[in-house]
Design a protein around this motif. Structure first.
Motif, PDB file in Angstrom:
ATOM      1  N   ALA A 348      40.056  45.991  36.526  1.00 48.83           N
ATOM      2  CA  ALA A 348      39.797  45.332  37.812  1.00 48.83           C
ATOM      3  C   ALA A 348      40.483  46.065  38.953  1.00 48.83           C
ATOM      4  O   ALA A 348      39.913  46.214  40.041  1.00 48.83           O
ATOM      5  N   MET A 349      41.709  46.516  38.713  1.00 50.02           N
ATOM      6  CA  MET A 349      42.434  47.225  39.763  1.00 50.02           C
ATOM      7  C   MET A 349      41.802  48.586  40.062  1.00 50.02           C
ATOM      8  O   MET A 349      41.857  49.081  41.192  1.00 50.02           O
ATOM      9  N   GLU A 354      34.986  42.419  39.687  1.00 51.15           N
ATOM     10  CA  GLU A 354      33.817  42.066  38.877  1.00 51.15           C
ATOM     11  C   GLU A 354      33.848  42.781  37.529  1.00 51.15           C
ATOM     12  O   GLU A 354      33.501  42.198  36.499  1.00 51.15           O
ATOM     13  N   ALA A 355      34.269  44.062  37.527  1.00 50.60           N
ATOM     14  CA  ALA A 355      34.351  44.807  36.279  1.00 50.60           C
ATOM     15  C   ALA A 355      35.404  44.192  35.364  1.00 50.60           C
ATOM     16  O   ALA A 355      35.211  44.088  34.138  1.00 50.60           O
ATOM     17  N   GLY A 356      36.515  43.759  35.951  1.00 48.60           N
ATOM     18  CA  GLY A 356      37.552  43.114  35.151  1.00 48.60           C
ATOM     19  C   GLY A 356      37.102  41.785  34.590  1.00 48.60           C
ATOM     20  O   GLY A 356      37.388  41.444  33.431  1.00 48.60           O
ATOM     21  N   LEU A 357      36.358  41.012  35.397  1.00 49.95           N
ATOM     22  CA  LEU A 357      35.861  39.715  34.934  1.00 49.95           C
ATOM     23  C   LEU A 357      34.883  39.864  33.770  1.00 49.95           C
ATOM     24  O   LEU A 357      34.862  39.031  32.859  1.00 49.95           O
ATOM     25  N   GLN A 358      34.090  40.924  33.792  1.00 50.08           N
ATOM     26  CA  GLN A 358      33.172  41.157  32.675  1.00 50.08           C
ATOM     27  C   GLN A 358      33.941  41.360  31.377  1.00 50.08           C
ATOM     28  O   GLN A 358      33.553  40.844  30.325  1.00 50.08           O
ATOM     29  N   ARG A 384      39.603  34.945  42.672  1.00 51.43           N
ATOM     30  CA  ARG A 384      40.127  34.847  44.041  1.00 51.43           C
ATOM     31  C   ARG A 384      39.880  36.149  44.804  1.00 51.43           C
ATOM     32  O   ARG A 384      39.444  36.133  45.961  1.00 51.43           O
ATOM     33  N   ARG A 385      40.167  37.284  44.140  1.00 51.27           N
ATOM     34  CA  ARG A 385      39.998  38.585  44.795  1.00 51.27           C
ATOM     35  C   ARG A 385      38.529  38.866  45.133  1.00 51.27           C
ATOM     36  O   ARG A 385      38.232  39.571  46.100  1.00 51.27           O
ATOM     37  N   THR A 418      46.509  27.651  48.177  1.00 50.27           N
ATOM     38  CA  THR A 418      46.081  28.521  49.280  1.00 50.27           C
ATOM     39  C   THR A 418      44.604  28.925  49.197  1.00 50.27           C
ATOM     40  O   THR A 418      44.119  29.617  50.095  1.00 50.27           O
ATOM     41  N   LEU A 419      43.900  28.467  48.177  1.00 52.08           N
ATOM     42  CA  LEU A 419      42.466  28.794  48.085  1.00 52.08           C
ATOM     43  C   LEU A 419      41.689  28.080  49.192  1.00 52.08           C
ATOM     44  O   LEU A 419      41.926  26.890  49.458  1.00 52.08           O
TER      45      LEU A 419
END
Length: 421
Positions: A348-349, A354-358, A384-385, A418-419
């Motif tokens: 993700a970083m 989106e790639a990290g969530l997959q 969140r990001r 904080t969302l």
């Protein structure tokens, strides 16, 4: 050996409950390790240790604080253990031991031997006659003093399963007469992997407590590093050097990982000027030594990841592509869901949330990871990001339902609050 009373609260010759609590937190595992050596049995040593601390609560407020509290507790615990054996002398299984201990002179408590007792205990708990899970559970329970629930959380297992495993392991040690000693040089390699894993789990508990009000347990982390140094002298193998490097590189961040209120500070927000440069340099030196003998093992790869972080001048300057590649190599050797989770965060970083969530979605089939609060916390952060605030809210709530450590709970609550609506 350090003077045991240096960090304790004293008022004249009076002893308060707070000071005894602190003594128990700091040195009960050291006392227990030595009592196991002197008495030869886990349960007896545990009972004797509790009796010794109870005696301290009764005597020290009247008689004053002894010059060497830990030595006093060990000596008193040994005597209490012998008293218990004498009371049980009608039971055949204690008869021979009782006669032996009655004739034995009071042992001299050598400070070096007391410190080595914890390393002896690790090797006893990591004997190959025990299953891998039993070795880890028993060592974390006995050497670190973690509760069964804390051990279960650290190993992602059920407390009832862990409790049964610990009981069976103790019974096997006694039945098989597993020696309480550091193995001979030719036996060390076969025992190494379990010992490394246990030392690192001890460090992890110090680095981030599984539960309670504190983020860090500096003394426990320091103890793991001390054990790592001892092991490096006993067995100078690359993975031993790498484990020591990994612990030092992570421990160097201790002052930046929480603020003055004890709240968690993420790696992204840490003030890197607070990182301990001498400790980082030492960790890098140990890693360089480990890298002289390829191939890189799991601790070498983890230390290399920590080194990439330590060499980055800021979070934005972190080489996430290299970290992602190192996690991929690590996963090939150690295909655990936790490694996959960390790899997903690195992805993700490097490539975007989106790639990290997959990658995290692909982990959802692992039952154990679903009960791991950091899995849901990572999903929440990536949602969140990416601006997906409703899924982020659900993931934060799931993480909060599972987290057991108060600083992490406060951090998650702050992020949730904080969302945007």
């Amino acid at each position: 050996m350090q003077h045991f009373t240096s960090s304790l609260l004293k008022i004249g010759n009076r002893v308060n409950t707070e000071s005894l609590d602190l003594l128990y937190q700091q040195y009960s595992r050291q006392v227990l390790s030595t009592l196991i050596r002197l008495l030869g049995e886990f349960e007896l040593a545990e009972e004797a240790m509790q009796d010794a601390f109870y005696a301290a609560m009764q005597q020290w407020p009247v008689d004053g604080w002894p010059e060497h509290p830990v030595a006093w507790l060990i000596t008193t615990g040994r005597r209490k253990g012998i008293d218990q054996i004498r009371r049980r002398q009608t039971a055949r299984r204690y008869a021979d031991e009782q006669l032996h201990l009655q004739d034995e002179a009071e042992p001299e408590l050598d400070p070096t031997a007391i410190q080595d007792d914890q390393l002896r205990l690790i090797f006893t708990c990591c004997h190959p006659a025990l299953s891998a899970d039993a070795r880890l559970a028993l060592t974390l329970r006995e050497l670190c003093g973690l509760t069964t629930e804390q051990v279960a959380a650290a190993l992602l297992q059920k407390p009832t399963t862990l409790a049964q495993r610990i009981v069976r392991a103790k019974q096997k040690i006694k039945a098989a007469a597993i020696p309480y000693e550091i193995p001979h040089a030719n036996e060390l390699p076969a025992r190494l992997q379990s010992v490394l894993q246990v030392i690192y789990l001890i460090y992890n508990e110090g680095y981030s407590s599984t539960s309670g009000t504190q983020l860090l347990n500096i003394q426990l982390a320091d103890e793991a590093i001390r054990l790592g140094r001892q092991l490096a002298l006993l067995l100078p193998e690359p993975e031993v050097h790498a484990l020591l490097a990994l612990m030092l590189l992570q421990h160097a961040r201790q002052h930046a990982r929480q603020n003055a209120n004890g709240d968690l500070v993420t790696l992204e927000q840490q003030d890197r000027t607070l990182w301990l440069r001498p400790m980082l340099d030492e960790g890098l030196q140990w890693l360089a030594l480990a890298l002289t003998k390829p191939p890189a093992g799991v601790y070498t790869l983890q230390a290399a990841i920590a080194a990439v972080h330590s060499n980055a001048t800021s979070y934005d300057e972190t080489d996430w592509q290299q970290i992602q590649g190192l996690y991929q190599l690590l996963y090939q050797q150690w295909p655990s869901p936790v490694v996959a989770l960390n790899r997903a965060v690195a992805t993700a970083m490097h490539q975007g949330p989106e790639a990290g969530l997959q990658e995290l979605d692909a982990l959802s089939s692992h039952k154990a990871i679903q009960n791991y609060h950091l899995f849901h916390a990572a999903k929440a952060d990536l949602y969140r990001r990416s601006g997906q605030f409703q899924p982020a809210r659900i993931a934060y709530q799931r993480a909060l339902a599972l987290v057991q450590q108060e600083p992490e709970r406060r951090f998650l609550q702050q992020r949730l609050a904080t969302l945007p609506n």
